[in-house]
Write a protein that holds these residues in place. Structure first.
Motif, short mmCIF file in Angstrom:
data_model
loop_
_atom_site.label_atom_id
_atom_site.label_comp_id
_atom_site.label_asym_id
_atom_site.label_seq_id
_atom_site.Cartn_x
_atom_site.Cartn_y
_atom_site.Cartn_z
N SER A 232 0.83 -1.21 0.00
CA SER A 232 0.00 0.00 0.00
C SER A 232 0.86 1.25 0.00
O SER A 232 0.62 2.20 -0.76
N ARG A 233 1.92 1.25 0.83
CA ARG A 233 2.80 2.42 0.89
C ARG A 233 3.68 2.53 -0.36
O ARG A 233 3.99 3.63 -0.82
N LEU A 234 4.10 1.38 -0.90
CA LEU A 234 4.88 1.42 -2.14
C LEU A 234 4.05 2.04 -3.26
O LEU A 234 4.58 2.80 -4.09
N GLY A 235 2.78 1.72 -3.30
CA GLY A 235 1.90 2.35 -4.29
C GLY A 235 1.86 3.85 -4.13
O GLY A 235 1.87 4.60 -5.13
N ASP A 236 1.83 4.33 -2.89
CA ASP A 236 1.85 5.77 -2.65
C ASP A 236 3.12 6.41 -3.23
O ASP A 236 3.07 7.49 -3.85
N THR A 237 4.25 5.72 -3.05
CA THR A 237 5.52 6.26 -3.54
C THR A 237 5.57 6.26 -5.06
O THR A 237 6.02 7.23 -5.69
N HIS A 238 5.11 5.18 -5.69
CA HIS A 238 5.07 5.16 -7.15
C HIS A 238 4.16 6.26 -7.69
O HIS A 238 4.45 6.88 -8.72
N ASP A 239 3.06 6.50 -7.00
CA ASP A 239 2.14 7.56 -7.42
C ASP A 239 2.83 8.92 -7.33
O ASP A 239 2.70 9.76 -8.22
N ALA A 240 3.59 9.13 -6.24
CA ALA A 240 4.31 10.39 -6.07
C ALA A 240 5.40 10.56 -7.12
O ALA A 240 5.75 11.69 -7.49
N LEU A 241 5.93 9.44 -7.63
CA LEU A 241 6.95 9.49 -8.67
C LEU A 241 6.38 9.77 -10.05
O LEU A 241 7.12 9.89 -11.02
N GLY A 242 5.05 9.84 -10.15
CA GLY A 242 4.42 10.05 -11.44
C GLY A 242 4.27 8.77 -12.24
O GLY A 242 4.25 8.80 -13.48
N ASP A 243 4.17 7.63 -11.55
CA ASP A 243 4.03 6.33 -12.20
C ASP A 243 2.71 5.70 -11.73
O ASP A 243 2.71 4.76 -10.92
N PRO A 244 1.58 6.21 -12.22
CA PRO A 244 0.29 5.71 -11.73
C PRO A 244 0.04 4.25 -12.06
O PRO A 244 -0.68 3.56 -11.34
N THR A 245 0.61 3.75 -13.16
CA THR A 245 0.39 2.35 -13.52
C THR A 245 0.97 1.42 -12.46
O THR A 245 0.31 0.48 -12.00
#
Length: 771
Positions: free
Chosen positions: A727-740
């Motif tokens: 769940s937190r890794l998803g947050d970080t990927h989202d912050a990186l601009g990688d929504p996929t």
């Protein structure tokens, strides 16, 4: 394809269809003299989610017919192209309907082995065939009859004959409705076993029986499945186990007629009488060989008559003849005396008659094998392995292997799975009765002690591999009794495999220890099971075992054992959100540790309190207890508790937005944990570091640390920890601009939280914008 007409002749897969749609999209862009419409732009024009659009255009999902028509019109397809695309879609749908089921779906195949010597029952088999020929509702057949009449043999034999009709699998359970010890299997335990076989995680199974039954029916909805409920006590035990789908069929066997099941649930009664004379003779010939029976036809007839055409009695008599090699006339003479004790078989219990038949196989055993058979009556079940049997008997493993083989050949034991042995409930009762009447009580208690030592020490060894412990109480584990040879798993994987296989046996052993006055075993076994039950999501079992351990510790009057048990029971209550109970047990543990002057135990209890407050969102209180833990651990020189406390203090600082301070504490913790080889603590600390780096905007570092956490949690079998980090890794990927990538992480986390029936699923669902 340029601007020409699309050719759909080769569109046989969703990838092909997606390729045609993308070609339309590119042509549309050229015609409009602009860039391709983005997923979000297409979503805005159609009113669908951009995720759905993306899945249509990448072939992950087959668009509904109406959506496909609307999409191709929007992209400027000609009427001919629209027709060709619709035809392609229809072909794909038809192909999917006809395609075989995915090979990796979980299909239970729980039927015991078919009876090689099965004979007769032609009318009953035909009747069962007729019942399932054209069912309009769930078919329930209730096979009833006296003990040993062959109810199970008939059910299993027919089930094997029709197994291919039920391509969603076959479920089987022995409900032990007439267990001599009175321990019939509850419907709740049977349901949990079925749900486990159907791939439902243990943590998702509710505690309430009605809710379990509803979940079971939901899982089976529409499935072509056969359910065999063997040895039922009454209709009440069976009713929660009945599917609600017309595609299913149920076979129930019982010594009772189950009138209520027939009258209220529409079960079809199938009373089972004794074998016909011809069928009984065929059974005997199947076991002994046609030539041997034909050589002594009169003696064979006497054996059939003396056994009252009872399949169980005939099978055991045949085993006696096979073992001894004596002429059949000798066996017939023996039966002429013992057979008189059978009486006339009716609807009553045949245990008296069957006991005499059992005696023929028992008296043919060597003295050592007979001794092992009697001791097996002390085992709580449901099955036993060769190493456990060796400890029970106090004999070398190779000798016990030979004895188990002899018992299996004599039909006094069944190796129903490789290396796992079980016995019919009447045979277990017979063994227990023999032990009570033959073996002195001190010898029986010594054997029980050896058995419980085996399970306690092996569980402790496995637990040490899951997460190394250093509680003071753990050092008090006394050496095993002479003759006990605990198993020694050497890797984490071996430990998990052993605990998984022995899970029901260990729970039964714990209950036996608690009820029979083996309190030291009860509290230690409950203590050693804690990590396994927690990581695998068996949280209801965890509460039960921790409670049993506490009661045993209180009977022992050992304050250290009581403190440990209070602390672990608090952990079990915390996981199931029973926070008030958890607080009460931790306060009692703290009181006991302080009174005993146990600084290390006091430190651990403060850490448990910190975790409890953290779960309740009270970060300041959690930080206070974590700091108290750190101070106590440092004063006591306990490095493991110190490492955990350093990470806990760092985590609390990160929760409070003090991320630089968090990194300082967590980095110290990580170094110490790696020195100690504590992978579970290391996983938690990598996660804390990832969280702090994320909130410092150092997203690349956060991703690296979260991925290290995931490697460890997956290897440890920590399902909740894996989902929490995803769940937190998803947050970080989202912050990186990688929504996929973010959505992929969140979906994986949601799958696990949902399987565990954990409330954190709601948080992840919100991130995915799902209802």
């Amino acid at each position: 394809m340029g601007g020409g007409t699309l050719d759909a002749a080769g569109a046989q897969t969703s990838d092909d269809l997606a390729g045609l749609l993308r070609a339309l999209r590119r042509r549309h862009a050229r015609q409009q003299r602009g860039g391709e419409l983005t997923y979000r732009a297409l979503a805005a024009r159609t009113g669908w989610s951009h995720t759905a659009i993306a899945e249509y255009l990448t072939g992950k999902t087959l668009p509904p017919t109406d959506r496909l028509d609307a999409l191709v019109r929007l992209l400027g397809a000609t009427p001919a192209e629209q027709g060709a695309l619709a035809t392609a879609r229809d072909r794909i749908e038809e192909s999917r309907r006809r395609a075989p089921r995915a090979p990796d779906r979980l299909v239970p195949r729980q039927l015991p082995a078919d009876v090689a010597s099965f004979a007769g029952r032609d009318d009953e088999l035909a009747g069962l065939d007729k019942l399932v020929a054209a069912p309009t509702a769930v078919v329930v057949a209730a096979i009833s009859g006296t003990a040993g009449v062959g109810k199970t043999a008939l059910a299993v034999h027919w089930a094997h004959r029709v197994a291919e009709r039920f391509d969603d699998g076959q479920l089987y359970v022995n409900l032990r409705g007439f267990d001599p010890g009175g321990q019939a299997l509850s419907a709740a335990k049977a349901l949990r076993g079925f749900l486990d076989a159907l791939g439902v995680p243990a943590a998702r199974v509710p505690a309430d029986l009605d809710a379990q039954a509803a979940l079971y029916r939901s899982v089976l909805a529409g499935k072509r499945i056969l359910v065999v409920l063997d040895n039922a006590r009454d209709a009440g035990q069976v009713r929660p186990l009945l599917p609600g789908t017309s595609a299913a069929a149920v076979l129930v066997t019982s010594r009772n007629q189950l009138t209520s099941l027939v009258s209220l649930d529409g079960a079809h009664p199938l009373p089972l009488g004794l074998l016909t004379r011809d069928a009984a003779s065929r059974l005997l010939a199947n076991r002994l060989g046609v030539d041997r029976v034909a050589a002594e036809p009169e003696a064979a007839e006497v054996i059939v008559a003396a056994c009252a055409r009872l399949p169980l009695a005939l099978s055991i008599a045949a085993a006696r003849a096979q073992q001894s090699g004596f002429p059949l006339a000798t066996l017939a003479t023996e039966l002429g005396t013992a057979g008189q004790r059978f009486g006339v078989l009716d609807a009553g219990d045949a245990v008296g008659e069957v006991r005499a038949v059992f005696s023929w196989s028992y008296t043919a055993l060597t003295a050592t094998t007979a001794g092992l058979f009697r001791l097996l009556g002390l085992h709580p079940g449901p099955d036993i392995t060769m190493p456990a049997a060796a400890s029970l008997a106090g004999l070398p493993a190779d000798e016990v292997h030979r004895l188990l083989t002899e018992l299996t050949r004599a039909n006094l034991l069944t190796e129903y799975r490789p290396g796992r042995f079980t016995a019919h409930d009447l045979l277990r009762a017979y063994a227990a009765e023999l032990s009570a009447g033959t073996d002195p009580e001190p010898d029986r208690r010594a054997a029980t002690t050896r058995m419980l030592d085996h399970y306690t020490h092996t569980t402790h060894a496995a637990d040490e591999l899951l997460r190394p412990h250093s509680d003071p109480a753990d050092h008090l584990l006394t050496p095993p009794t002479a003759g006990v040879r605990p198993e020694r798993p050497t890797t984490h994987a071996e430990a998990m495999a052993w605990l998984t296989a022995e899970h029901p046996v260990l729970l039964a052993a714990l209950r036996q220890a608690a009820s029979a006055g083996f309190d030291a075993h009860a509290w230690r076994l409950g203590r050693a099971l804690d990590t396994f039950l927690d990581r695998q999501g068996h949280w209801h079992d965890r509460v039960e075992t921790c409670r049993a351990a506490l009661l045993a510790a209180e009977r022992l009057g050992d304050p250290v054992a009581q403190a440990v048990a209070h602390r672990f029971l608090a952990g079990a209550h915390t996981v199931v959100s029973q926070y008030a109970d958890a607080h009460g047990h931790l306060e009692r543990a703290l009181e006991l540790y302080v009174r005993s002057g146990d600084t290390e135990g006091e430190a651990r209890t403060h850490q448990n309190l910190a975790s409890l407050w953290d779960r309740q969102g009270e970060t300041r209180k959690a930080l206070d207890h974590s700091k108290r833990t750190l101070a106590l651990a440092q004063a006591a020189g306990h490095r493991r508790a110190q490492a955990d406390a350093l990470n806990a203090v760092g985590w609390c600082h990160a929760q409070l937005g003090e991320h630089i301070r968090a990194l300082a504490y967590c980095e110290q913790a990580l170094e110490l944990l790696q020195q100690l080889g504590d992978r579970a603590g290391e996983a938690a600390t990598w996660d804390s570091l990832g969280f702090a780096h994320h909130h410092l905007g150092q997203y690349g570092q956060a991703v690296e640390y979260y991925e290290r956490t995931l490697d460890l949690t997956r290897d440890l079998g920590d399902r909740w920890g894996e989902a929490d980090t995803l769940s937190r890794l998803g947050d970080t990927h989202d912050a990186l601009g990688d929504p996929t990538s973010a959505r992929a992480d969140w979906h994986r986390a949601l799958d696990i939280f949902t399987a565990l029936n954990h409330p954190d699923a709601a948080t992840v669902r919100a991130k995915l914008q799902l209802p």
